[in-house]
Design a protein around this motif. Structure first.
Motif, PDB file in Angstrom:
ATOM      1  N   LEU A  57      94.204  42.482 110.878  1.00 60.21           N
ATOM      2  CA  LEU A  57      93.447  41.235 110.853  1.00 60.21           C
ATOM      3  C   LEU A  57      92.611  41.186 109.576  1.00 60.21           C
ATOM      4  CD1 LEU A  57      92.212  41.075 114.563  1.00 60.21           C
ATOM      5  CD2 LEU A  57      94.176  39.944 113.539  1.00 60.21           C
ATOM      6  N   PRO A  58      92.377  39.998 109.010  1.00 61.73           N
ATOM      7  CA  PRO A  58      91.656  39.894 107.738  1.00 61.73           C
ATOM      8  C   PRO A  58      90.295  40.591 107.791  1.00 61.73           C
ATOM      9  CG  PRO A  58      92.621  37.782 108.325  1.00 61.73           C
ATOM     10  CD  PRO A  58      92.821  38.688 109.500  1.00 61.73           C
ATOM     11  N   GLY A  59      90.082  41.512 106.875  1.00 66.22           N
ATOM     12  CA  GLY A  59      88.817  42.229 106.807  1.00 66.22           C
ATOM     13  C   GLY A  59      88.769  43.484 107.651  1.00 66.22           C
ATOM     14  N   PHE A  60      89.800  43.721 108.466  1.00 65.35           N
ATOM     15  CA  PHE A  60      89.803  44.877 109.370  1.00 65.35           C
ATOM     16  C   PHE A  60      91.084  45.716 109.202  1.00 65.35           C
ATOM     17  CE2 PHE A  60      87.124  41.659 111.192  1.00 65.35           C
ATOM     18  CZ  PHE A  60      86.019  42.362 111.660  1.00 65.35           C
ATOM     19  N   GLU A  61      91.732  45.551 108.049  1.00 68.94           N
ATOM     20  CA  GLU A  61      93.028  46.207 107.856  1.00 68.94           C
ATOM     21  C   GLU A  61      92.941  47.732 107.981  1.00 68.94           C
ATOM     22  OE1 GLU A  61      93.117  42.275 105.689  1.00 68.94           O
ATOM     23  OE2 GLU A  61      91.698  43.946 105.856  1.00 68.94           O
ATOM     24  N   ASP A  62      91.774  48.302 107.650  1.00 69.15           N
ATOM     25  CA  ASP A  62      91.636  49.760 107.656  1.00 69.15           C
ATOM     26  C   ASP A  62      91.637  50.350 109.062  1.00 69.15           C
ATOM     27  OD1 ASP A  62      89.130  48.455 108.041  1.00 69.15           O
ATOM     28  OD2 ASP A  62      88.112  50.363 107.732  1.00 69.15           O
ATOM     29  N   LYS A  63      91.499  49.507 110.091  1.00 69.79           N
ATOM     30  CA  LYS A  63      91.427  50.024 111.463  1.00 69.79           C
ATOM     31  C   LYS A  63      92.797  50.236 112.099  1.00 69.79           C
ATOM     32  CE  LYS A  63      86.792  48.636 112.704  1.00 69.79           C
ATOM     33  NZ  LYS A  63      85.916  48.557 113.864  1.00 69.79           N
ATOM     34  N   VAL A  64      93.843  49.684 111.511  1.00 68.72           N
ATOM     35  CA  VAL A  64      95.171  49.791 112.120  1.00 68.72           C
ATOM     36  C   VAL A  64      95.589  51.258 112.195  1.00 68.72           C
ATOM     37  CG1 VAL A  64      97.617  49.210 111.890  1.00 68.72           C
ATOM     38  CG2 VAL A  64      95.868  47.508 111.329  1.00 68.72           C
ATOM     39  N   GLY A  65      95.937  51.696 113.406  1.00 68.94           N
ATOM     40  CA  GLY A  65      96.415  53.057 113.600  1.00 68.94           C
ATOM     41  C   GLY A  65      95.351  54.131 113.523  1.00 68.94           C
ATOM     42  N   ALA A  66      94.077  53.730 113.561  1.00 70.92           N
ATOM     43  CA  ALA A  66      93.009  54.731 113.512  1.00 70.92           C
ATOM     44  C   ALA A  66      93.124  55.667 114.710  1.00 70.92           C
ATOM     45  CB  ALA A  66      91.647  54.042 113.499  1.00 70.92           C
ATOM     46  N   PRO A  67      92.817  56.961 114.526  1.00 71.53           N
ATOM     47  CA  PRO A  67      93.020  57.930 115.617  1.00 71.53           C
ATOM     48  C   PRO A  67      91.993  57.791 116.725  1.00 71.53           C
ATOM     49  CG  PRO A  67      91.949  58.987 113.766  1.00 71.53           C
ATOM     50  CD  PRO A  67      92.295  57.592 113.315  1.00 71.53           C
ATOM     51  N   GLN A  68      92.407  58.155 117.918  1.00 74.58           N
ATOM     52  CA  GLN A  68      91.487  58.219 119.057  1.00 74.58           C
ATOM     53  C   GLN A  68      90.673  59.500 118.963  1.00 74.58           C
ATOM     54  OE1 GLN A  68      93.716  58.193 122.629  1.00 74.58           O
ATOM     55  NE2 GLN A  68      93.988  55.991 122.695  1.00 74.58           N
ATOM     56  N   GLN A  69      89.370  59.360 119.145  1.00 69.78           N
ATOM     57  CA  GLN A  69      88.521  60.546 119.257  1.00 69.78           C
ATOM     58  C   GLN A  69      87.457  60.259 120.301  1.00 69.78           C
ATOM     59  OE1 GLN A  69      87.073  62.290 115.671  1.00 69.78           O
ATOM     60  NE2 GLN A  69      89.029  62.121 114.621  1.00 69.78           N
ATOM     61  N   PRO A  70      87.137  61.246 121.135  1.00 69.85           N
ATOM     62  CA  PRO A  70      86.115  61.001 122.157  1.00 69.85           C
ATOM     63  C   PRO A  70      84.751  60.794 121.540  1.00 69.85           C
ATOM     64  CG  PRO A  70      86.771  63.309 122.126  1.00 69.85           C
ATOM     65  CD  PRO A  70      87.707  62.585 121.215  1.00 69.85           C
ATOM     66  N   HIS A  71      83.966  59.938 122.183  1.00 74.20           N
ATOM     67  CA  HIS A  71      82.609  59.662 121.731  1.00 74.20           C
ATOM     68  C   HIS A  71      81.717  60.856 122.053  1.00 74.20           C
ATOM     69  CE1 HIS A  71      79.016  57.418 120.811  1.00 74.20           C
ATOM     70  NE2 HIS A  71      79.718  56.337 120.555  1.00 74.20           N
ATOM     71  N   PHE A  72      80.832  61.208 121.155  1.00 78.74           N
ATOM     72  CA  PHE A  72      79.887  62.287 121.430  1.00 78.74           C
ATOM     73  C   PHE A  72      78.867  61.837 122.461  1.00 78.74           C
ATOM     74  CE2 PHE A  72      75.653  64.067 120.485  1.00 78.74           C
ATOM     75  CZ  PHE A  72      75.887  65.372 120.882  1.00 78.74           C
ATOM     76  N   HIS A  73      78.726  62.578 123.531  1.00 81.97           N
ATOM     77  CA  HIS A  73      77.714  62.304 124.547  1.00 81.97           C
ATOM     78  C   HIS A  73      76.748  63.481 124.598  1.00 81.97           C
ATOM     79  CE1 HIS A  73      75.669  61.383 128.247  1.00 81.97           C
ATOM     80  NE2 HIS A  73      76.368  60.265 128.404  1.00 81.97           N
ATOM     81  N   PRO A  74      75.456  63.232 124.399  1.00 86.06           N
ATOM     82  CA  PRO A  74      74.495  64.338 124.309  1.00 86.06           C
ATOM     83  C   PRO A  74      74.386  65.181 125.572  1.00 86.06           C
ATOM     84  CG  PRO A  74      73.369  62.217 124.463  1.00 86.06           C
ATOM     85  CD  PRO A  74      74.812  61.924 124.224  1.00 86.06           C
ATOM     86  N   ASP A  75      74.768  64.613 126.726  1.00 74.93           N
ATOM     87  CA  ASP A  75      74.652  65.368 127.982  1.00 74.93           C
ATOM     88  C   ASP A  75      75.920  66.124 128.344  1.00 74.93           C
ATOM     89  OD1 ASP A  75      71.975  64.526 128.738  1.00 74.93           O
ATOM     90  OD2 ASP A  75      72.860  62.544 128.937  1.00 74.93           O
ATOM     91  N   ASP A  76      76.943  65.993 127.511  1.00 77.41           N
ATOM     92  CA  ASP A  76      78.210  66.656 127.809  1.00 77.41           C
ATOM     93  C   ASP A  76      78.174  68.064 127.240  1.00 77.41           C
ATOM     94  OD1 ASP A  76      80.844  67.444 128.135  1.00 77.41           O
ATOM     95  OD2 ASP A  76      81.617  65.430 127.756  1.00 77.41           O
ATOM     96  N   ASP A  77      78.346  69.057 128.098  1.00 81.44           N
ATOM     97  CA  ASP A  77      78.280  70.443 127.643  1.00 81.44           C
ATOM     98  C   ASP A  77      79.639  70.986 127.215  1.00 81.44           C
ATOM     99  OD1 ASP A  77      79.560  70.629 130.009  1.00 81.44           O
ATOM    100  OD2 ASP A  77      78.190  72.061 130.951  1.00 81.44           O
ATOM    101  N   GLY A  78      80.590  70.070 127.046  1.00 80.99           N
ATOM    102  CA  GLY A  78      81.934  70.501 126.649  1.00 80.99           C
ATOM    103  C   GLY A  78      81.983  70.972 125.214  1.00 80.99           C
TER     104      GLY A  78
END
Length: 307
Positions: free
Chosen positions: A272-293
């Motif tokens: 999409l115009p202005g968002f071309e860099d996002k196509v195919g971006a990798p999935q990564q889990p969001h950092f959660h401060p309470d997650d002890d993983g």
């Protein structure tokens, strides 16, 4: 021996507002009480406890090996498209032998539009001289969360149009409280320029929190500077029976594999115009401060589509 139904995992945004976080937790408890035949747990992607991983662990400890995850979110933005699927993939590595299916976001669903309509009527209840059912002089400003994802913002416009259809309001305009234009004051200015006589600012949010409160404050600030305008603030959707039923509908869809998510304008699939860099971006889990993983990632993270 019959196979037990998949457990229900509810995934929330997270909020710095404790009342909003508790509203989510209470909603999850209510779902569990209403459906004793199902193991039910819920967690957040960020900001507030419990983290999503803790909810998965709770379900696993209760004997669940299959579960269906439902995002408790109105629109599909970065959280629903990337953070949650990535977090679920991580949990699959942590807990050997589990499997999951992933449901779609909640809105815009006719039952939620019905609740929004109720919130509008409640907000107008104290309006002097207004006869019940007379909406021809009422303009609604539906205020969404706002996103850097154009597809997510477009979903709020879709909800606004569906709310307008057949209900007799003078108009339903759209604004956002963060990350996207127009903001609340600009949306109110637009309503006035369009000739609005009475304006109801309607937050497109499930529960109370920092952002819905900001919508109310911005509305009050604008109204104070424009005493000639008649402005009302409506409440958030809240833990209504319609919302409880809709989550179960999304659960059943996920279990049955009936997932009709729209990928035609997904920023992670289509340039999409202005968002071309996002196509195919990798999935990564969001950092959660309470997650002890293990494997915490700070800073920038990309997203890929969930399906």
């Amino acid at each position: 021996m019959t196979t037990p139904p998949p457990a229900l995992l509810i995934a929330g945004h997270g909020t710095r507002d404790e009342a909003g976080a508790e509203a989510f937790r209470a909603f999850v408890r209510e779902l569990g009480q209403r459906h004793p035949e199902l193991p039910v747990a819920g967690g957040f992607i960020e900001l507030s406890p419990p983290p999503l991983g803790e909810a998965v662990t709770e379900l696993v400890e209760r004997g669940a090996r299959r579960f269906a995850a439902v995002p408790l979110m109105l629109v599909s933005a970065g959280h629903a498209k990337g953070d949650i699927p990535a977090a679920l993939a991580r949990e699959k590595e942590r807990h050997t032998g589990i499997s999951y299916t992933y449901g779609r976001p909640l809105g815009p669903h006719p039952s939620l539009l019905k609740v929004l309509e109720r919130r509008l009527e409640e907000a107008l209840g104290g309006s002097a001289g207004r006869t019940p059912g007379d909406r021809s002089d009422v303009t609604v400003l539906l205020v969404g969360r706002g996103s850097t994802d154009p597809d997510a913002n477009a979903e709020v416009y879709k909800a606004a149009r569906l709310l307008w259809e057949g209900r007799g309001y003078a108009g339903v305009e759209t604004a956002f409280v963060s990350l996207a234009a127009p903001d609340v004051p600009s949306g109110l200015d637009r309503c006035v320029r369009l000739g609005a006589k009475r304006i109801v600012v309607l937050p497109y949010f499930l529960f109370t929190g920092i952002l819905p409160e900001r919508v109310r404050q911005q509305t009050e600030g604008w109204a104070a500077a424009h005493p000639e305008a008649e402005v009302f603030s409506a409440d958030v959707i809240g833990p209504e029976p319609e919302l409880l039923d809709l989550v179960m509908e999304r659960y059943r869809e996920a279990v049955q594999g009936d997932l009709r998510m729209n990928c035609d304008s997904c920023v992670y699939r289509i340039a999409l115009p202005g968002f071309e860099d996002k196509v195919g971006a990798p999935q990564q889990p969001h950092f959660h401060p309470d997650d002890d993983g293990h494997h915490h990632h700070h800073g920038h993270h990309g997203h890929a589509h969930a399906h």
